[in-house]
Design a protein around this motif. Structure first.
Motif, short mmCIF file in Angstrom:
data_model
loop_
_atom_site.label_atom_id
_atom_site.label_comp_id
_atom_site.label_asym_id
_atom_site.label_seq_id
_atom_site.Cartn_x
_atom_site.Cartn_y
_atom_site.Cartn_z
N SER A 19 -21.97 -45.36 -116.75
CA SER A 19 -23.13 -45.91 -117.44
C SER A 19 -22.71 -46.89 -118.54
O SER A 19 -23.28 -47.98 -118.66
N ILE A 20 -21.70 -46.51 -119.33
CA ILE A 20 -21.23 -47.43 -120.38
C ILE A 20 -20.63 -48.68 -119.75
O ILE A 20 -20.92 -49.80 -120.18
N PHE A 69 -26.86 -49.08 -126.28
CA PHE A 69 -26.54 -48.06 -125.29
C PHE A 69 -27.60 -46.97 -125.28
O PHE A 69 -27.39 -45.91 -124.72
N VAL A 124 -19.88 -39.92 -114.79
CA VAL A 124 -21.28 -40.36 -114.95
C VAL A 124 -21.43 -41.15 -116.25
O VAL A 124 -22.01 -42.24 -116.29
N ALA A 125 -20.85 -40.62 -117.34
CA ALA A 125 -21.00 -41.27 -118.65
C ALA A 125 -20.31 -42.64 -118.68
O ALA A 125 -20.90 -43.63 -119.12
N HIS A 176 -22.93 -51.51 -118.63
CA HIS A 176 -23.42 -52.44 -119.65
C HIS A 176 -22.57 -53.71 -119.68
O HIS A 176 -23.05 -54.78 -120.02
N SER A 232 -28.75 -41.15 -117.86
CA SER A 232 -28.45 -41.59 -116.50
C SER A 232 -29.19 -40.72 -115.49
O SER A 232 -29.76 -41.23 -114.52
N ILE A 257 -25.75 -39.99 -122.91
CA ILE A 257 -25.54 -41.00 -121.87
C ILE A 257 -25.73 -40.37 -120.50
O ILE A 257 -26.42 -40.93 -119.63
N ILE A 258 -25.15 -39.18 -120.31
CA ILE A 258 -25.28 -38.50 -119.02
C ILE A 258 -26.74 -38.18 -118.72
O ILE A 258 -27.26 -38.48 -117.64
N LEU A 263 -21.90 -38.51 -125.60
CA LEU A 263 -21.48 -38.38 -124.20
C LEU A 263 -22.60 -37.78 -123.36
O LEU A 263 -22.96 -38.33 -122.30
#
Lengths: 306, 306, 306
Positions: free
Chosen positions: B113-114, A118, B109-110, B117, A300, A296-297, A293
């Protein structure tokens, strides 16, 4: 040659201590170590041994030399060792600290690999996982005894309504709390360790304290817990992680950093309550959860696909 | 030009409401909004403001314009806003609703994205996560108070053995329950919103109700809970998701859709019990869990690699 | 031709039973099946029917023929069927066993797919997930009743300080425990099934018992639980998985195998305690968790990127 190796090893071990704060600086590690010795000779000694053990284990299993050199295989061991001292009692706690320090390396390898899927770092999660396992396992082991401080990071409910805070405590105890120590002198050394590592880390750590004080007041969270540093040590780590160590140059990047800091404070009581049925302390989980968290944001946003 | 922008914004906001039902139709959104105003002016108003806030936040952080236009950044905000009204009391609930609506965008958004996957949509999970956090955080915040309805979706155990069901309640309350409302008129408007969005959605929603009634009777689940719509609102969402929004043309595809519907009913009490130690409501988690599970299965079947 | 198909089907069904032990051998499956019939005709019959059902379901939904032939779609169904018999009571337990056996196939497809993202096998996790759901769902279903043995794998705390162990029990009950049976004769047949499958599996299973006895003594875990096989059945599975079925030729590979075995014992009380608030048994979760962790580590070491 042998001297170079020794210098290299020393550097790895000290950086293993500074990397708890996501700082890649042996002098910072040395300052923290001195601080820990001031807090308690026992803690300082275990931190040093755990960092050595973690680094040596990583070396033995053939981990990436560069990562070892930067202390990335030491910091979870250091925290696991210190936590074992705090949460357990009796002589067996030293064995738990050493075993935990070694296990933390294996968990680090595993969580590095899962995190990489990830695009996330493992952060201090290996430490959290191993420490939680040690605490839970000790319930069933007649040779391991929990100490009374298991509830050390318990967030108190509003009924305990302290009306004022000792601003001095509030500002300084949190640094020691990162290493689970409740000591001014230790906090000052850790603060110094952050200061010599660069202005960016210093600003982020300071901003972390300001944010946690502000959010605690605005949301009516417990002032005694604020004073003890329970709300701010995670926030300091999140701010250094998002604003310095893993900072990304995206539009409005500092808004994301501030948001991450604020959310860390808000998530602290959430994680404390979720862990309550299991009798587990939150440790640095609010920092880890929020940083994952927001990484990841931010990832993105950087890729522009969200 | 300004007019076009206004029309576009209106459309995004209304679709943000209809997307709660996985429906991409502004008129459906309008009907639901009217239904919510009939249920309570307060709820209707918060739903509208939350959809605007969510959409605006997504716009400000530069999210994909196309996704915004289809309401994909509004629906979790809408649900979070409504849930805050329901689960909290006092004036601070409005602030929680607004903050929650904004936070839901970042969580979206988070989780997008996860989820990507695993080739999975985030569904209403951002709403669930934010609402759970708000409920848990409120335990420690003296400025936020939980209302008495936290246990609103509690599945009763068999001891409460109601013997008959009001078929009218059973058939219609579930639609309102999707937006956490216990109101006939609201349910009728939501039903109308589904009806105008296409025959496929209508059939799937109806099949969802039939399946949930059948499974509740066959398995001896609580009839009072059935009557309140607790078993069917998740099933309706799963059926629309699997049978319409994310439908795949594979061999025996409708068998998978039916199985997903059945499993949603069976998983509802499971998730309710797992959440009990934490004092959390199930919300739309049975729908999310089952839909993720079956989307993974259906994707595997489509790729032929399983 | 028809005869070949029948032979093929028989082989798939028997391997579905042996694959519980990660053994790909129809004769082993036959021996285990005989052992289960000796433990209880009911259990033997349900194991056979569940393996047939699982295999048939996988065939019907078009799963990979090769995987079916090697029993990979049968073993979770077998365990789910047996667990339903054990944890439920009344006639409805047979229906739960059959429905569970079919559901296990769908969960297998889903977890295969998720696991593949991380290069991990699903192991017995589909069985665990379905069985947990059945137990939790039964709380709310008036047609399903929990039996008294739900706490069958409960690890006792140190207060119950039995001082000696019956070495015979300790050495042999664990094999039966893999199939949730407390029977010597069943254990002997399972031991024979492992023995005929190859020397490597036999050594690994024996080493698993030795490791679990040693760790239980060293850590002061409960001797009564050791005697009942609760600490060793998971360790046996981990040792076969890491040392045989998924063994990788890396430097010091057997150190990782031994570490995985040791950690399985240590994780057993941890998982038992985490599941306590939900009233769920640990089943083979200690084996699954440890094997996943070490497969990730071993995969990282093999790729040389850690």
């Amino acid at each position: 040659m042998g001297k170079t190796n020794f210098a290299m090893a020393t550097q790895s071990v000290l950086k293993g201590i500074s990397q708890v704060l996501l700082i890649d600086n042996a002098w910072s590690g040395l300052l923290i170590l001195i601080g820990l010795f001031f807090a308690s000779v026992e803690v300082g000694f275990v931190a040093l041994v755990a960092s050595c053990l973690g680094t040596a284990t990583a070396y033995l299993i053939g981990a990436n030399r560069d990562k070892i050199k930067h202390g990335l295989y030491g910091f979870s061991s250091v925290l696991t060792g210190i936590a074992s001292l705090l949460f357990l009692e009796g002589d067996s706690k030293y064995i738990a600290a050493l075993v935990g320090a070694v296990l933390a390396v294996f968990f680090t390898v595993a969580f590095h690999s899962i995190g990489a899927h990830f695009n996330l770092p493992a952060l201090t999660f290996p430490f959290i996982a191993v420490t939680w396992c040690i605490i839970l396992a000790s319930y069933s082991m007649s040779h391991l005894h929990l100490s009374d401080v298991t509830a050390v990071t318990a967030i108190h409910e509003m009924t305990n309504n302290q009306q004022t805070v000792d601003i001095f405590d509030t500002l300084f105890k949190d640094f020691g709390e990162i290493f689970l120590q409740n000591s001014y002198i230790c906090s000052f050394f850790i603060l110094a360790a952050i200061a010599i590592s660069g202005w960016r880390n210093t600003i982020m750590a300071s901003a972390g304290i300001v944010i946690s004080i502000a959010v605690v007041y605005i949301c009516g969270l417990n002032l005694h817990d604020l004073e003890m540093g329970f709300y701010s040590y995670n926030t300091i780590l999140t701010m250094i992680a998002m604003g310095s160590a893993f900072h990304k140059n995206i539009r409005g990047s500092y808004i994301y950093v501030a948001l991450a800091g604020i959310l860390t404070v808000l998530l602290t009581p959430v994680i404390v309550i979720v862990l309550e049925p299991f009798g587990l302390p939150a440790l640095t989980m609010p920092f880890v959860a929020t940083t994952w968290l927001f990484l990841i944001i931010v990832n993105s946003v950087e890729k522009g696909d969200y």
